[in-house]
Design an enzyme around this catalytic site. Sequence first.
Site, PDB file in Angstrom:
ATOM      1  N   ASP A  31       0.853  -1.193   0.000  1.00 35.62           N
ATOM      2  CA  ASP A  31       0.000   0.000   0.000  1.00 35.62           C
ATOM      3  C   ASP A  31       0.889   1.245   0.000  1.00 35.62           C
ATOM      4  O   ASP A  31       1.988   1.226   0.542  1.00 35.62           O
ATOM      5  CB  ASP A  31      -0.893   0.028   1.252  1.00 35.62           C
ATOM      6  CG  ASP A  31      -2.199   0.752   1.018  1.00 35.62           C
ATOM      7  OD1 ASP A  31      -3.259   0.102   1.005  1.00 35.62           O
ATOM      8  OD2 ASP A  31      -2.157   1.999   0.813  1.00 35.62           O
ATOM      9  N   ASN A  32       0.384   2.313  -0.619  1.00 37.66           N
ATOM     10  CA  ASN A  32       1.128   3.585  -0.563  1.00 37.66           C
ATOM     11  C   ASN A  32       0.406   4.610   0.313  1.00 37.66           C
ATOM     12  O   ASN A  32       0.800   5.769   0.363  1.00 37.66           O
ATOM     13  CB  ASN A  32       1.338   4.166  -1.967  1.00 37.66           C
ATOM     14  CG  ASN A  32       0.045   4.625  -2.610  1.00 37.66           C
ATOM     15  OD1 ASN A  32      -1.042   4.316  -2.111  1.00 37.66           O
ATOM     16  ND2 ASN A  32       0.135   5.356  -3.703  1.00 37.66           N
ATOM     17  N   THR A  35      -5.069   6.524   0.165  1.00 42.80           N
ATOM     18  CA  THR A  35      -6.372   6.611   0.852  1.00 42.80           C
ATOM     19  C   THR A  35      -6.470   5.621   2.007  1.00 42.80           C
ATOM     20  O   THR A  35      -7.466   5.605   2.722  1.00 42.80           O
ATOM     21  CB  THR A  35      -7.548   6.361  -0.125  1.00 42.80           C
ATOM     22  OG1 THR A  35      -7.302   5.124  -0.830  1.00 42.80           O
ATOM     23  CG2 THR A  35      -7.702   7.491  -1.122  1.00 42.80           C
ATOM     24  N   GLY A  36      -5.451   4.782   2.162  1.00 42.41           N
ATOM     25  CA  GLY A  36      -5.458   3.791   3.252  1.00 42.41           C
ATOM     26  C   GLY A  36      -4.843   4.362   4.516  1.00 42.41           C
ATOM     27  O   GLY A  36      -4.465   5.534   4.561  1.00 42.41           O
ATOM     28  N   SER A  76      -6.702   1.208  -5.260  1.00 45.89           N
ATOM     29  CA  SER A  76      -7.283   2.340  -6.008  1.00 45.89           C
ATOM     30  C   SER A  76      -8.073   3.193  -5.029  1.00 45.89           C
ATOM     31  O   SER A  76      -8.772   2.643  -4.167  1.00 45.89           O
ATOM     32  CB  SER A  76      -8.263   1.852  -7.084  1.00 45.89           C
ATOM     33  OG  SER A  76      -9.010   2.938  -7.614  1.00 45.89           O
ATOM     34  N   TYR A 146     -12.356   7.472 -12.377  1.00 48.59           N
ATOM     35  CA  TYR A 146     -12.574   6.187 -11.704  1.00 48.59           C
ATOM     36  C   TYR A 146     -13.247   5.208 -12.664  1.00 48.59           C
ATOM     37  O   TYR A 146     -12.718   4.127 -12.937  1.00 48.59           O
ATOM     38  CB  TYR A 146     -13.429   6.431 -10.475  1.00 48.59           C
ATOM     39  CG  TYR A 146     -13.625   5.237  -9.570  1.00 48.59           C
ATOM     40  CD1 TYR A 146     -12.557   4.615  -8.945  1.00 48.59           C
ATOM     41  CD2 TYR A 146     -14.904   4.753  -9.309  1.00 48.59           C
ATOM     42  CE1 TYR A 146     -12.749   3.532  -8.087  1.00 48.59           C
ATOM     43  CE2 TYR A 146     -15.106   3.682  -8.443  1.00 48.59           C
ATOM     44  CZ  TYR A 146     -14.022   3.068  -7.840  1.00 48.59           C
ATOM     45  OH  TYR A 146     -14.221   2.004  -6.977  1.00 48.59           O
ATOM     46  N   LYS A 150     -11.263   2.068 -14.347  1.00 51.09           N
ATOM     47  CA  LYS A 150     -11.651   0.701 -13.945  1.00 51.09           C
ATOM     48  C   LYS A 150     -12.061  -0.103 -15.180  1.00 51.09           C
ATOM     49  O   LYS A 150     -11.773  -1.297 -15.281  1.00 51.09           O
ATOM     50  CB  LYS A 150     -12.798   0.755 -12.938  1.00 51.09           C
ATOM     51  CG  LYS A 150     -12.369   1.181 -11.533  1.00 51.09           C
ATOM     52  CD  LYS A 150     -11.616   0.083 -10.798  1.00 51.09           C
ATOM     53  CE  LYS A 150     -11.351   0.446  -9.347  1.00 51.09           C
ATOM     54  NZ  LYS A 150     -10.631  -0.606  -8.604  1.00 51.09           N
TER      55      LYS A 150
END
Length: 324
Positions: A31-32, A35-36, A76, A146, A150
């Site tokens: 993960d970068n 948004t996490g 994403s 988005y 996708k």
Amino acid sequence: MRVLVAGGAGFIGSHLCEALLAQGHQVIAIDNFITGNIHNIAHLIGHSYFEFHEHDIIEPLKIESGPVDAIFHLASPASPVGYSRHPIETHLVNSVGTHNLLKMALLDKAKFLITSTSEAYGDPLVHPQREDYWGNVNPVGPRSCYDESKRFSESLTMEYVRQFGLNARIVRLFNTYGPRNDPQDGRVVPNFIMQALNGHDLTIYGTGMQTRSFCYVSDLVAGLLKAMHTEGTAGEVINLGNPDERTITNFAQVVANIVNPDVEIVYLPGRVDDPNRRCPDITKARTLLNWEPKVSLEEGIRLTAEYFRELINKPLDNIELLAS
Ligand code: NAD
Ligand code: UDP
């Protein structure tokens, strides 16, 4: 199995890592943090079967600990607020990032699952949405970074299936919610629950007659695991979601009744290109995976509100808790 989860520090990704560890798999999460949040996986750090790499999958990646057997691609931004803040990154993670993971899957001879979205159907003209519906997408609107990226990632994945025989499947997720929803990402579930807990008005955008179908995260994760491991899913596109379709006004009433009956509901201007109706046809998931959601909306909202209540009482360092 050695399983890679891209987007492992996200809302759904962190629940998936937990479920994979519970099944005895070795999990490599990437993960970068765009948004996490590290708090989502803090309890897993130190687990002997859990490995975490802070890495942007737009950059090529190599896992030093060896090849993997399966790749879940969840990386994403996912909420309208999240991808509007990071539109270029959203395009790139779903194009270049997806390509990097597909190449890795081919090299490692790994199974591959990509989480696409009900947004691939845009503002649908067919209800409920079946997998063979091609959708109604505005290719240049504010949601297109988005929706279109996708759709591109689905197309690229299918090329790897057709040209190289990659064992890959595409799963289209419909609105999913639960503990670890980001209270600041503007989605309707965290917004309404946080507003209700804080005694603020519930803010409906538009008429409130638009619909969504909400799936609790444990149901969704069970579906992801089945989609990866069930025979006959390679090359398939499968909807995962809860077909219990609600208007947003009805949803606001459900949240108010469960969390705080004293709050008011207010109506604000609608969002541009906000899909009017959304509901999955899950016949394929039912027959192919023997899967269907089990958690009712009312039960799921109770469980999610408990999480947010604890968050308010014991805030995480870097999450502010003032709902809009
Ligand atoms: P999330 O934002 O909580 O998780 C996504 C994770 O991916 C985050 O931790 C983020 O930091 C990470 N990420 C993004 N770009 C990255 C990059 N370039 N490199 C490495 N990591 C990166 O969102 P979520 O709700 O858990 O969604 C997970 C997946 O499911 C997404 O692909 C999303 O499009 C899809 N999905 C979610 C929903 C939903 O309702 N939650 C609905 C449809 C589809
Ligand atoms: N919505 C709302 N109030 C909010 C947040 C969202 O009325 O505070 C509406 C939004 O306009 C949409 C639906 O709830 O019609 C779901 O929005 P969300 O951002 O959760 O995700 P979407 O399904 O649009 O990707």
